[in-house]
Design an enzyme around this catalytic site. Structure first.
Site, mmCIF file in Angstrom:
data_model
loop_
_atom_site.group_PDB
_atom_site.id
_atom_site.type_symbol
_atom_site.label_atom_id
_atom_site.label_comp_id
_atom_site.label_asym_id
_atom_site.label_seq_id
_atom_site.Cartn_x
_atom_site.Cartn_y
_atom_site.Cartn_z
ATOM 1 N N GLU A 1 -0.816 -11.862 54.246
ATOM 2 C CA GLU A 1 0.073 -12.963 53.807
ATOM 3 C C GLU A 1 0.578 -13.761 55.033
ATOM 4 O O GLU A 1 0.613 -14.990 55.003
ATOM 5 C CB GLU A 1 1.238 -12.333 53.040
ATOM 6 C CG GLU A 1 2.294 -13.301 52.545
ATOM 7 C CD GLU A 1 3.462 -12.529 51.900
ATOM 8 O OE1 GLU A 1 3.228 -11.665 51.032
ATOM 9 O OE2 GLU A 1 4.619 -12.783 52.288
ATOM 10 N N SER B 1 4.543 -6.630 44.868
ATOM 11 C CA SER B 1 4.482 -7.960 45.460
ATOM 12 C C SER B 1 4.592 -9.039 44.401
ATOM 13 O O SER B 1 4.168 -8.849 43.262
ATOM 14 C CB SER B 1 3.181 -8.159 46.231
ATOM 15 O OG SER B 1 3.146 -9.497 46.716
ATOM 16 N N HIS C 1 -1.379 -6.067 52.747
ATOM 17 C CA HIS C 1 -1.208 -7.282 51.931
ATOM 18 C C HIS C 1 -0.265 -8.247 52.656
ATOM 19 O O HIS C 1 -0.533 -9.434 52.797
ATOM 20 C CB HIS C 1 -0.648 -6.895 50.550
ATOM 21 C CG HIS C 1 -0.056 -8.039 49.781
ATOM 22 N ND1 HIS C 1 1.184 -8.586 50.093
ATOM 23 C CD2 HIS C 1 -0.520 -8.760 48.739
ATOM 24 C CE1 HIS C 1 1.440 -9.590 49.275
ATOM 25 N NE2 HIS C 1 0.414 -9.716 48.432
ATOM 26 N N ASN C 2 0.852 -7.726 53.150
ATOM 27 C CA ASN C 2 1.830 -8.591 53.821
ATOM 28 C C ASN C 2 1.284 -9.135 55.143
ATOM 29 O O ASN C 2 1.549 -10.289 55.491
ATOM 30 C CB ASN C 2 3.141 -7.831 54.071
ATOM 31 C CG ASN C 2 3.959 -7.693 52.807
ATOM 32 O OD1 ASN C 2 3.415 -7.708 51.702
ATOM 33 N ND2 ASN C 2 5.249 -7.544 52.937
ATOM 34 N N LYS D 1 0.183 -2.173 50.616
ATOM 35 C CA LYS D 1 1.160 -3.259 50.498
ATOM 36 C C LYS D 1 1.453 -3.862 51.885
ATOM 37 O O LYS D 1 1.592 -5.085 52.027
ATOM 38 C CB LYS D 1 2.464 -2.735 49.870
ATOM 39 C CG LYS D 1 3.619 -3.752 49.878
ATOM 40 C CD LYS D 1 3.306 -4.966 49.065
ATOM 41 C CE LYS D 1 4.240 -6.128 49.000
ATOM 42 N NZ LYS D 1 5.455 -6.286 49.646
HETATM 43 P P1 NBP Z 1 17.416 -5.993 49.592
HETATM 44 O O1 NBP Z 1 16.304 -5.501 50.437
HETATM 45 O O2 NBP Z 1 18.193 -7.161 50.049
HETATM 46 O O3 NBP Z 1 18.425 -4.765 49.328
HETATM 47 C C1 NBP Z 1 19.605 -4.957 48.567
HETATM 48 C C2 NBP Z 1 19.832 -3.791 47.644
HETATM 49 O O4 NBP Z 1 19.893 -2.562 48.382
HETATM 50 C C3 NBP Z 1 21.163 -3.922 46.920
HETATM 51 O O5 NBP Z 1 21.040 -3.434 45.614
HETATM 52 C C4 NBP Z 1 22.059 -3.037 47.771
HETATM 53 O O6 NBP Z 1 23.197 -2.565 47.065
HETATM 54 C C5 NBP Z 1 21.128 -1.906 48.057
HETATM 55 N N1 NBP Z 1 21.540 -1.031 49.154
HETATM 56 C C6 NBP Z 1 21.641 -1.266 50.486
HETATM 57 BR BR1 NBP Z 1 21.392 -2.891 51.285
HETATM 58 N N2 NBP Z 1 22.025 -0.204 51.189
HETATM 59 C C7 NBP Z 1 22.180 0.764 50.278
HETATM 60 C C8 NBP Z 1 22.582 2.117 50.375
HETATM 61 N N3 NBP Z 1 22.820 2.679 51.548
HETATM 62 N N4 NBP Z 1 22.649 2.839 49.245
HETATM 63 C C9 NBP Z 1 22.376 2.266 48.050
HETATM 64 N N5 NBP Z 1 21.994 0.989 47.886
HETATM 65 C C10 NBP Z 1 21.890 0.239 48.989
HETATM 66 O O7 NBP Z 1 16.909 -6.276 48.102
HETATM 67 P P2 NBP Z 1 15.583 -6.987 47.579
HETATM 68 O O8 NBP Z 1 15.306 -8.251 48.310
HETATM 69 O O9 NBP Z 1 15.709 -7.010 46.097
HETATM 70 O O10 NBP Z 1 14.419 -5.962 47.980
HETATM 71 C C11 NBP Z 1 14.397 -4.615 47.521
HETATM 72 C C12 NBP Z 1 13.188 -3.925 48.144
HETATM 73 O O11 NBP Z 1 11.996 -4.618 47.723
HETATM 74 C C13 NBP Z 1 13.167 -3.985 49.675
HETATM 75 O O12 NBP Z 1 12.568 -2.826 50.165
HETATM 76 C C14 NBP Z 1 12.320 -5.186 49.976
HETATM 77 O O13 NBP Z 1 11.723 -5.106 51.249
HETATM 78 C C15 NBP Z 1 11.274 -5.083 48.858
HETATM 79 N N6 NBP Z 1 10.646 -6.352 48.481
HETATM 80 C C16 NBP Z 1 11.354 -7.506 48.451
HETATM 81 C C17 NBP Z 1 10.724 -8.683 48.064
HETATM 82 C C18 NBP Z 1 11.497 -9.981 47.984
HETATM 83 O O14 NBP Z 1 10.840 -11.020 47.727
HETATM 84 N N7 NBP Z 1 12.814 -9.988 48.145
HETATM 85 C C19 NBP Z 1 9.371 -8.659 47.703
HETATM 86 C C20 NBP Z 1 8.681 -7.451 47.729
HETATM 87 C C21 NBP Z 1 9.328 -6.302 48.106
HETATM 88 P P3 NBP Z 1 24.597 -3.364 47.159
HETATM 89 O O15 NBP Z 1 24.524 -4.437 46.100
HETATM 90 O O16 NBP Z 1 25.602 -2.348 46.880
HETATM 91 O O17 NBP Z 1 24.682 -3.942 48.551
#
Ligand code: NBP
Length: 501
Positions: A211, A132, A207-208, A204
């Protein structure tokens, strides 16, 4: 040729993955990185030369697996859901060993993590960890909530401990000041092993859920201040900044003040908040928390209410029509004064305590269901820095559970009891003001209902039981008979005997 010797790799270079990879490299760990769309990885490597640990970009998963020394620690940060299984399957095909550890650091459903640990046993060691803190947290110090096989944790621990947010050992306050290439030294890391299989992802998720309520409560305070006192966003920003010097000191209050000061980039005469559509999005973790509360029969009504409030906000079109047809009271404006502002602050603080009480109640129940031994003091302590709900008062929650690890409900802790005792007159006034003026404040109201119901020795459920027995012969227990003995009356005839069921 690279001199790097990565023991760790990361897959998924979107917002979280990129920043977490840089954070890991900043702490001197060489790290192999891969992204499904490889141009994203190429760009990432190009943009980030010269981190203390080397970033090793890989064009294929085969190359990625070959680049990492055994036992490999592979962090997966892809979209939660089927993408995780798809990546794990591809990693197995790319030559992963049974001793290699795959850490799913996304927002996966904890039951998926439990399932995956079983499904992949013998092929690799699957481990779950909540992360987080959003983009900045991932870059300079997130709160990390790991759960899985303790032996796998030993391999992940040095990395997680190094990159996590740090708090001051004495005050519990976050240590600020990390910058690219210069991580914070010293302090207590905001990570701790939480338990086996899905424990980290469950914590987690809660936590959300908390949030969601925290944000809803702040938005209700904003709305009440605005509707009752007619203050402008920059005036409200001052109030939130003041509140950030009190028990409410937290990241979400701090950013609320910033948000309220922000001018519209298209028109500097306007405040941005006034041109943002009032329809809140959600990605599902709040809903998971609320529906798990329903499944387990735990009253987490404010968490559910916060999810419903977002659902209500999303039906903007219907609300617009209803706003012209459905009547309510005319809002009676109040003169802005310290007393009203303080009352709303107290209402927010008391409601917030109830929301956290509900979140911890949920974790208490889940640990029974899944046979975990969660350390609630430790959970509160790893939320003190790095994460979105980081707040000064988490230290008080840590203290409460350290003093009494068997604490049944946060509301029963002497400190929190006193806080609610101090604030409840104001809290009730604010809820009354909201109701009398027709201003929606569902989270304030549901938190107060939770408090009042929890402290109520006798609830009207006796009547519900009688109704259930009347129409469905569902039986009831009696206050004057031992628990577990059930009775039934053959309603509605008068003087029918009571039957022991
Ligand atoms: P996203 O949740 O938007 O996912 C994008 C990533 O997943 C890209 O690298 C994409 O690759 C890859 N991807 C997908 Br979509 N489908 C795929 C597949 N079938 N095989 C391989 N790669 C794949 O990214 P994020 O916002 O950085 O979040 C990542 C994780 O962390 C999620 O589980 C999210 O819930 C969690 N999270 C996010 C936050 C936040 O603030 N954003 C905070 C805490 C936790 P590509 O570039 O090739 O499309």
């Amino acid at each position: 040729m690279t001199s790097a010797n990565p023991r760790v790799g990361l897959i998924g270079l979107a917002v979280m993955g990129k920043n977490l990879a840089l954070n890991i490299a900043d702490h001197g760990f060489d790290i192999a990185v891969f992204n499904r769309t490889t141009s994203v990885m190429d760009e990432f490597i190009k943009e980030n030369p010269g981190t203390p640990g080397q970033l090793v970009g890989c064009q294929s998963l085969k190359e990625f697996v070959a680049a990492i020394a055994r036992p490999r620690v592979i962090i997966v940060l892809v979209k939660a859901g089927p993408a995780v299984d798809s990546i794990v399957q591809q990693l197995i095909e790319a030559g992963l060993d049974a001793d290699d550890i795959v850490v799913d650091a996304g927002n996966s459903l904890w039951t998926d993590t439990i399932r995956r640990e079983k499904d992949y046993a013998g092929k690799l060691k699957f481990f779950g960890s909540g992360v987080s803190g959003g983009e900045l947290g991932a870059r300079f110090g997130p709160s990390l909530m790991p759960g899985g096989d303790p032996k796998s944790w030993k391999h992940l621990e040095p990395i997680w401990t190094a990159i996590a947010a740090k708090v001051d050992a004495r005050t519990g306050q976050p240590i600020p000041g990390a910058e690219p290439g210069k991580p914070v030294q010293g302090g207590v890391p905001c990570t701790a092993y939480l338990g086996p299989n899905g424990a980290g992802h469950y914590v987690k998720m809660v936590h959300n859920g908390i949030e969601y309520v925290d944000m809803q409560l702040i938005s209700e305070a904003y709305f009440l201040l605005r509707s009752l006192l007619g203050l402008k966003p920059d005036e409200l920003a001052e109030i939130f900044s003041d509140w950030n010097q009190t028990e409410l000191d937290s990241y979400l209050i701090e950013i609320t003040a910033d948000v309220l000061r922000q001018k519209d980039p298209r028109n500097k005469k306007k405040f941005l908040v006034d041109v943002i559509l009032d329809a809140a999005g959600q990605k599902g973790t709040g809903k998971w928390t609320a529906s798990n509360a329903l499944d387990m029969g735990i009253p987490a009504n404010s968490i559910a209410e916060a999810v419903f409030a977002r659902c209500m906000s999303a039906i903007k079109g219907e609300r617009l029509i209803a706003s012209k047809k459905l009547r309510g009271p005319v809002i009676k404006k109040l003169r802005a004064g310290k007393a009203v502002v303080e009352a709303i602050r107290q209402a927010l603080y008391c409601s917030k305590i109830c929301a956290y009480a509900q979140g911890f109640q949920l974790m208490r129940e889940a640990q029974k269901e899944y046979n975990w031994k969660l350390d609630f003091g430790s959970i509160a302590s790893i939320w003190r820095g790095g994460c979105i709900i980081r707040a000064k008062f988490l230290q008080k929650i840590t203290d409460a559970y350290q003093t009494n690890p068997q604490l049944v409900n946060l509301l029963m802790d002497p400190y929190f009891r006193r806080q609610i005792q101090n604030g409840q007159d104001d809290w009730r006034k604010v809820v009354t003001l909201a109701a009398n003026n027709g201003i929606p404040a569902p989270a304030f109201m549901s938190a107060l209902a939770y408090y009042d119901a929890y402290r109520c020795a006798v609830l009207p459920a006796n009547l519900i039981q009688a109704q259930r027995d009347y129409f469905g012969a569902h039986t009831y227990e009696r206050v004057d008979s031992p628990s577990g003995q059930f009775f039934h009356v053959d309603w509605p005839a008068e003087n029918r005997p009571e039957i022991k069921a």
